[in-house]
Motif scaffolding. Structure first.
Motif, short mmCIF file in Angstrom:
data_model
loop_
_atom_site.label_atom_id
_atom_site.label_comp_id
_atom_site.label_asym_id
_atom_site.label_seq_id
_atom_site.Cartn_x
_atom_site.Cartn_y
_atom_site.Cartn_z
N ALA A 232 67.75 29.90 52.19
CA ALA A 232 68.96 29.52 52.92
C ALA A 232 68.66 28.42 53.92
O ALA A 232 69.43 27.45 54.06
CB ALA A 232 69.54 30.75 53.64
N ASN A 233 67.52 28.51 54.60
CA ASN A 233 67.13 27.48 55.56
C ASN A 233 66.87 26.15 54.86
O ASN A 233 67.20 25.09 55.40
CB ASN A 233 65.88 27.91 56.34
N ARG A 234 66.28 26.21 53.64
CA ARG A 234 66.03 24.98 52.88
C ARG A 234 67.35 24.29 52.52
O ARG A 234 67.48 23.06 52.62
CB ARG A 234 65.26 25.30 51.60
N LEU A 235 68.33 25.07 52.10
CA LEU A 235 69.62 24.50 51.73
C LEU A 235 70.33 23.94 52.96
O LEU A 235 70.93 22.86 52.91
CB LEU A 235 70.50 25.55 51.05
N TYR A 236 70.24 24.68 54.06
CA TYR A 236 70.86 24.25 55.32
C TYR A 236 70.25 22.93 55.79
O TYR A 236 70.96 21.99 56.16
CB TYR A 236 70.65 25.35 56.36
N GLU A 237 68.92 22.86 55.74
CA GLU A 237 68.24 21.62 56.14
C GLU A 237 68.54 20.49 55.16
O GLU A 237 68.66 19.32 55.56
CB GLU A 237 66.73 21.85 56.23
N GLY A 238 68.66 20.84 53.89
CA GLY A 238 69.01 19.83 52.90
C GLY A 238 70.37 19.21 53.17
O GLY A 238 70.60 18.03 52.89
N ALA A 239 71.26 20.01 53.74
CA ALA A 239 72.60 19.53 54.06
C ALA A 239 72.66 18.79 55.39
O ALA A 239 73.32 17.75 55.51
CB ALA A 239 73.58 20.71 54.08
N LEU A 240 71.95 19.32 56.39
CA LEU A 240 72.15 18.85 57.77
C LEU A 240 70.89 18.29 58.43
O LEU A 240 70.94 17.85 59.57
CB LEU A 240 72.70 20.01 58.61
N GLY A 241 69.77 18.31 57.70
CA GLY A 241 68.50 17.89 58.28
C GLY A 241 68.24 16.39 58.18
O GLY A 241 69.16 15.58 58.14
N GLN A 242 66.96 16.03 58.07
CA GLN A 242 66.55 14.62 58.16
C GLN A 242 67.07 13.76 57.02
O GLN A 242 67.13 12.53 57.13
CB GLN A 242 65.02 14.53 58.23
N HIS A 243 67.45 14.38 55.89
CA HIS A 243 67.92 13.61 54.74
C HIS A 243 69.45 13.57 54.64
O HIS A 243 69.99 13.21 53.60
CB HIS A 243 67.33 14.19 53.45
N ARG A 244 70.11 13.94 55.72
CA ARG A 244 71.58 14.10 55.68
C ARG A 244 72.32 12.80 55.34
O ARG A 244 73.46 12.85 54.89
CB ARG A 244 72.10 14.67 57.00
N GLU A 246 71.14 10.53 53.17
CA GLU A 246 70.73 10.07 51.84
C GLU A 246 71.61 10.70 50.77
O GLU A 246 72.20 11.77 50.97
CB GLU A 246 69.26 10.42 51.59
N THR A 247 71.68 10.06 49.63
CA THR A 247 72.48 10.62 48.54
C THR A 247 71.76 10.44 47.21
O THR A 247 70.99 9.49 47.03
CB THR A 247 73.88 9.99 48.50
N GLY A 248 71.98 11.39 46.30
CA GLY A 248 71.39 11.34 44.98
C GLY A 248 69.98 11.87 44.88
O GLY A 248 69.43 11.98 43.78
N VAL A 249 69.36 12.22 46.01
CA VAL A 249 67.96 12.62 46.00
C VAL A 249 67.78 14.09 45.62
O VAL A 249 68.68 14.91 45.80
CB VAL A 249 67.28 12.36 47.36
N PHE A 250 66.60 14.40 45.09
CA PHE A 250 66.15 15.77 44.85
C PHE A 250 65.15 16.11 45.94
O PHE A 250 64.12 15.43 46.09
CB PHE A 250 65.51 15.90 43.47
N LEU A 251 65.44 17.15 46.73
CA LEU A 251 64.56 17.53 47.83
C LEU A 251 63.68 18.71 47.43
O LEU A 251 64.17 19.78 47.08
CB LEU A 251 65.39 17.89 49.07
N GLN A 255 61.23 17.23 51.10
CA GLN A 255 60.99 15.80 50.93
C GLN A 255 61.59 15.31 49.61
O GLN A 255 61.64 16.05 48.62
CB GLN A 255 59.49 15.50 50.95
N ALA A 256 62.03 14.07 49.58
CA ALA A 256 62.56 13.49 48.35
C ALA A 256 61.46 13.41 47.30
O ALA A 256 60.35 12.95 47.59
CB ALA A 256 63.14 12.11 48.63
N ALA A 257 61.76 13.87 46.09
CA ALA A 257 60.77 13.91 45.01
C ALA A 257 61.34 13.25 43.76
O ALA A 257 62.55 13.22 43.54
CB ALA A 257 60.36 15.35 44.71
N GLN A 258 60.44 12.74 42.91
CA GLN A 258 60.84 12.11 41.67
C GLN A 258 61.22 13.16 40.63
O GLN A 258 60.65 14.25 40.59
CB GLN A 258 59.71 11.23 41.13
#
Length: 286
Positions: A232-244, A246-251, A255-258
């Motif tokens: 839940a924390n990972r999803l929350y950070e994915g929404a509102l954290g340092q990558h907020r 950015e778009t299209g990325v896989f976290l 971190q953004a990953a290929q």
């Protein structure tokens, strides 16, 4: 706490158990309103959840089966008729099956539920997201996608072989992340950002519920994996954290990953859009 003070609104699929339930708790504790799209009920003995339902902070929309288009359509229409906006959509519903199974539409069930249905939900709720403040979509993916060795649309829809976790489950999550990447420029025209997020290793085993995990993975999960609050924390950070922004990325691990097979991203998007247009919307016209 009145409704006006709970300014932000999140929609969560699969909000009643596992990571979805932990995310619902987290958002409610952060003074959000939550729109839940579930197949099953919330725990009746969860006092915080029951209070949130009573106060209208948590609003529940039930469907018989997210992968059944007739049932899903009715539920989405109800949401659109009753809700005003969505700030963040968490496409979270999923799970791993123990054997090869097919949806009512005739496609492999993991692919239907975890690749196609999130696209349908996004398209149907897009106007509510456009009316929101954060205009963000988070698709729950998985690090299991790294183990995909072969990738074709045909094998997604009707696999020749079945493997627990590393078969249809992994390829369906990869397909989800691929169309997430491909659709980002299109959504950006409406100021909507979309990301797919790996929630990490979580113990989501439930008593009395058959698991689609290999035996050794289920044992490791029971002994060593983190509680669902981690995911839940990972999803929350994915929404509102340092990558907020950015778009299209896989976290992956924050971190953004290929992604593997990213040359297939446009093909996957075209296929799920065709299914949405001809089967889901075609049902509506019928």
């Amino acid at each position: 706490m009145n409704m006006e003070q709970r300014e932000n609104i999140a929609a969560i699929t699969g909000a009643n158990a596992g990571i979805g339930l932990a995310l619902t708790h987290k958002l409610l504790s952060e003074d959000w309103q939550v729109i839940a799209l579930n197949r099953s009920d919330f725990p009746s003995d969860d006092k915080r959840i029951q209070e949130a339902i009573m106060r209208g902070w948590l609003r529940i929309y039930k469907t018989d089966d997210l992968a059944d288009y007739a049932s899903l359509k009715r539920t989405l229409e109800e949401i659109k008729s009753k809700e005003q906006r969505i700030d963040i959509l968490f496409n979270n519903a999923g799970g791993s099956l123990s054997e090869l199974s097919y949806s009512k539409q005739g496609r492999e069930y993991h692919y239907e539920l975890m690749t196609i249905v999130p696209y349908i939900i996004l398209m149907e709720l897009k106007e509510l997201i456009k009316s929101g403040r954060l205009k963000t979509v988070i698709n729950t993916s998985s690090s299991a996608l790294k183990f995909t060795k072969e990738f074709t649309i045909e094998n997604l829809e009707r696999p020749k072989v079945f493997r627990k976790l590393l078969g249809p489950y992994a390829t369906s999550k990869l397909a989800l992340s691929l169309w997430t990447q491909a659709i980002a420029p299109q959504l950006a025209k409406d100021d909507i950002k979309i990301r797919s997020v790996d929630p990490g290793s979580n113990n989501t085993l439930r008593k009395g519920k058959k698991t689609g995990l290999p035996l050794v993975v289920a044992l490791l999960m029971r002994l060593f994996f983190s509680p669902p609050t981690h995911g839940a924390n990972r999803l929350y950070e994915g929404a509102l954290g340092q990558h907020r922004n950015e778009t299209g990325v896989f976290l992956l691990k924050g971190q953004a990953a290929q992604l593997k097979f990213k040359d297939q991203a446009r093909h996957v998007l075209e296929r799920v859009h065709a299914i949405y247009q001809h089967e889901f919307l075609g049902r509506r016209k019928g």
